[in-house]
Design an enzyme around this catalytic site. Sequence first.
Site, mmCIF file in Angstrom:
data_model
loop_
_atom_site.group_PDB
_atom_site.id
_atom_site.type_symbol
_atom_site.label_atom_id
_atom_site.label_comp_id
_atom_site.label_asym_id
_atom_site.label_seq_id
_atom_site.Cartn_x
_atom_site.Cartn_y
_atom_site.Cartn_z
ATOM 1 N N LYS A 50 0.889 -1.168 0.000
ATOM 2 C CA LYS A 50 0.000 0.000 0.000
ATOM 3 C C LYS A 50 0.918 1.207 0.000
ATOM 4 O O LYS A 50 1.546 1.521 1.003
ATOM 5 C CB LYS A 50 -0.908 0.042 1.229
ATOM 6 C CG LYS A 50 -1.938 1.181 1.103
ATOM 7 C CD LYS A 50 -2.476 1.680 2.414
ATOM 8 C CE LYS A 50 -1.577 2.675 3.111
ATOM 9 N NZ LYS A 50 -1.340 3.956 2.363
ATOM 10 N N SER A 102 5.089 7.485 10.538
ATOM 11 C CA SER A 102 5.185 8.098 11.868
ATOM 12 C C SER A 102 5.227 7.041 12.975
ATOM 13 O O SER A 102 4.732 5.918 12.817
ATOM 14 C CB SER A 102 4.004 9.036 12.098
ATOM 15 O OG SER A 102 2.812 8.301 12.120
ATOM 16 N N GLU A 136 10.346 1.497 10.149
ATOM 17 C CA GLU A 136 11.283 2.611 10.001
ATOM 18 C C GLU A 136 10.473 3.862 10.295
ATOM 19 O O GLU A 136 9.620 4.266 9.513
ATOM 20 C CB GLU A 136 11.849 2.648 8.580
ATOM 21 C CG GLU A 136 13.203 3.316 8.534
ATOM 22 C CD GLU A 136 13.219 4.575 7.720
ATOM 23 O OE1 GLU A 136 13.183 4.498 6.495
ATOM 24 O OE2 GLU A 136 13.271 5.658 8.334
ATOM 25 N N LEU A 137 10.712 4.453 11.481
ATOM 26 C CA LEU A 137 9.794 5.479 11.981
ATOM 27 C C LEU A 137 10.453 6.862 11.957
ATOM 28 O O LEU A 137 11.243 7.162 11.092
ATOM 29 C CB LEU A 137 9.290 5.062 13.360
ATOM 30 C CG LEU A 137 8.704 3.633 13.367
ATOM 31 C CD1 LEU A 137 8.328 3.192 14.753
ATOM 32 C CD2 LEU A 137 7.527 3.507 12.422
ATOM 33 N N CYS A 173 13.251 11.490 7.262
ATOM 34 C CA CYS A 173 13.386 10.982 8.636
ATOM 35 C C CYS A 173 14.775 11.275 9.209
ATOM 36 O O CYS A 173 14.940 11.372 10.422
ATOM 37 C CB CYS A 173 13.063 9.501 8.694
ATOM 38 S SG CYS A 173 13.956 8.547 7.461
ATOM 39 N N GLU A 181 9.246 15.754 16.353
ATOM 40 C CA GLU A 181 9.869 15.912 15.035
ATOM 41 C C GLU A 181 9.046 16.873 14.167
ATOM 42 O O GLU A 181 7.863 16.626 13.936
ATOM 43 C CB GLU A 181 9.879 14.522 14.400
ATOM 44 C CG GLU A 181 10.336 14.452 13.002
ATOM 45 C CD GLU A 181 10.102 13.060 12.415
ATOM 46 O OE1 GLU A 181 10.866 12.681 11.540
ATOM 47 O OE2 GLU A 181 9.150 12.370 12.838
HETATM 48 P P1 NAD Z 1 0.520 10.035 9.669
HETATM 49 O O1 NAD Z 1 0.940 9.479 10.955
HETATM 50 O O2 NAD Z 1 -0.900 10.454 9.488
HETATM 51 O O3 NAD Z 1 0.817 9.021 8.476
HETATM 52 C C1 NAD Z 1 2.106 8.518 8.202
HETATM 53 C C2 NAD Z 1 1.993 7.477 7.084
HETATM 54 O O4 NAD Z 1 1.314 6.344 7.578
HETATM 55 C C3 NAD Z 1 1.186 7.924 5.856
HETATM 56 O O5 NAD Z 1 1.853 7.454 4.686
HETATM 57 C C4 NAD Z 1 -0.167 7.236 6.021
HETATM 58 O O6 NAD Z 1 -0.777 6.922 4.792
HETATM 59 C C5 NAD Z 1 0.199 5.981 6.757
HETATM 60 N N1 NAD Z 1 -0.843 5.498 7.648
HETATM 61 C C6 NAD Z 1 -1.564 6.236 8.520
HETATM 62 N N2 NAD Z 1 -2.417 5.447 9.207
HETATM 63 C C7 NAD Z 1 -2.211 4.188 8.768
HETATM 64 C C8 NAD Z 1 -2.766 2.939 9.096
HETATM 65 N N3 NAD Z 1 -3.709 2.781 10.057
HETATM 66 N N4 NAD Z 1 -2.335 1.838 8.436
HETATM 67 C C9 NAD Z 1 -1.380 1.956 7.474
HETATM 68 N N5 NAD Z 1 -0.813 3.106 7.123
HETATM 69 C C10 NAD Z 1 -1.210 4.220 7.772
HETATM 70 O O7 NAD Z 1 1.469 11.249 9.433
HETATM 71 P P2 NAD Z 1 1.627 12.189 8.191
HETATM 72 O O8 NAD Z 1 0.992 13.507 8.490
HETATM 73 O O9 NAD Z 1 1.278 11.501 6.910
HETATM 74 O O10 NAD Z 1 3.201 12.343 8.195
HETATM 75 C C11 NAD Z 1 3.856 13.056 9.204
HETATM 76 C C12 NAD Z 1 4.638 12.159 10.114
HETATM 77 O O11 NAD Z 1 4.928 10.922 9.485
HETATM 78 C C13 NAD Z 1 5.969 12.802 10.407
HETATM 79 O O12 NAD Z 1 5.944 13.386 11.670
HETATM 80 C C14 NAD Z 1 6.979 11.686 10.323
HETATM 81 O O13 NAD Z 1 7.324 11.243 11.606
HETATM 82 C C15 NAD Z 1 6.280 10.538 9.693
HETATM 83 N N6 NAD Z 1 6.853 10.111 8.420
HETATM 84 C C16 NAD Z 1 8.032 9.457 8.469
HETATM 85 C C17 NAD Z 1 8.612 9.025 7.296
HETATM 86 C C18 NAD Z 1 9.928 8.311 7.309
HETATM 87 O O14 NAD Z 1 10.595 8.282 6.284
HETATM 88 N N7 NAD Z 1 10.319 7.705 8.412
HETATM 89 C C19 NAD Z 1 7.983 9.262 6.094
HETATM 90 C C20 NAD Z 1 6.765 9.942 6.086
HETATM 91 C C21 NAD Z 1 6.188 10.346 7.271
#
Ligand code: NAD
Length: 438
Positions: free
Chosen positions: A171, A225, A246-247, A280, A377
């Site tokens: 996904k 996240s 990988e968070l 990240c 973050e």
């Molecule tokens: P978010 O927590 O809403 O979502 C993060 C990701 O998780 C998105 O791609 C989303 O589609 C997916 N997701 C959310 N709920 C899910 C679920 N129940 N099941 C499966 N996938 C799910 O946060 P956001 O606003 O999209 O992104 C911001 C935060 O996400 C940042 O603070 C950062 O920590 C984190 N992030 C980290 C990376 C990384 O490379 N480690 C990449 C993108 C986002």
Amino acid sequence: MYPDLKLYIDGRWRKTARDLPVVNPATEEEIGRLPHADLQDLEDAVDAAKKGFEIWGRTAPRERSNIIMRAATIMRERQEAIARSITAEHGKPLRQARLEVIRGAEFFEWDAGEAMRTYGRVIPAPQGHSFTVHHQPIGVVAAFSPWNFPMSQPARKIAGALASGCSIILKAAEETPAGAIHIVRAFEDAGLPPGVLNLVFGTPSEISDFLIPQDAVRLVAFTGSTNVGRHLTTLASEHMTPVLMELGGHAPVIVCEDADVEKAAINGAERKMRNAGQVCTSPTRFFVHDGIYESYVEKFVERAAATKVGNGMDDGVEMGPLANDRRIPALSELVEDACTKGAELRTGGTRLGNKGYFFQCTVLANVPESARIMQEEPFGPVAIINSVGSLDEAIEKANSVPYGLAGYAFTNRADYIDRLIDRVEVGNLSINTLPLVA
Ligand code: NAD
């Protein structure tokens, strides 16, 4: 230029009854409609991945490697088209998107090599016996990739799974689906058997709630996240399914008194603004020795404020918009909270214009420990620069968050470098460089 958006299940592209818009974050215009999977699509994806695993898990490593290499070559050939799709859906400058395509291809090439090196071991055992260890593919992988690197994030998930003989249901991020679609097209053209690689989009929680409990799913891989990672880990643990997570990160940068101030400041500002800080490993908490603090902040601010922000398709743009609108209030709140608690806003701090999700390059100085941003973050183009009196103090502060992904330090003293390697609690530590990874 932008691909037709579809799900890919059992070697076939599929539209669904429900689709939602994909928006260009620089213009806020709709650039495509993304089909969302329903329950039947997900059931089909699981059946396809089970069947795909039967074939792929028994395919010789050399053959697996050849197909992955072919797909990577196709991705390289299509670099420009893929990069333009990435910039359209994500906003990053085209130059960075082109690098991302190459980096994505490199993940496949690396893992294609590793596919042929899954060596086992022989372990001496009592009574003249020996144990042999064989590595086998774990089975169907359910993977979830985020929106910050539309191509290289899905590439990491797919490359590892396919190289080790697993099938995968990915996904990818709904905001940035084209990178994953281009990867699937490349594998289709490279001759990957149906069912081995399946791509779905939809409501993230519905998809993870359905996929993770499936008996056929043997590994859950997620990048995103910490909160979502925790939720998915809990769900997987109910089924005793292992996870790869990988968070987030909140990377420290330690600048010692002997460092080249100008080089460290300019490198820091440029790296901070890369991908609009949505990385990240993005450098965020800068701890600078008080002897060089003011000149460091001055040079950093000068470079950050000069960053050319705009539509990633335009020449010379160094930083695009944030990838989605929810990041604007998230960043604004963190900056406001820091300023209310006494931080100095040296540049930026707010949204840029009212069309597109642009945010200014932002530098906060002398940020108090009580500010939320010291622990949370920002995941955006915001740098915190604080002064420290010694290396020990810098290391203590660097280690004071629950994150430990990446860290950086600038010094030419060998004894300092030894101390940093020993004591900074991060997975990657870079010395005297903030690498400009795609
Ligand atoms: P978010 O927590 O809403 O979502 C993060 C990701 O998780 C998105 O791609 C989303 O589609 C997916 N997701 C959310 N709920 C899910 C679920 N129940 N099941 C499966 N996938 C799910 O946060 P956001 O606003 O999209 O992104 C911001 C935060 O996400 C940042 O603070 C950062 O920590 C984190 N992030 C980290 C990376 C990384 O490379 N480690 C990449 C993108 C986002």
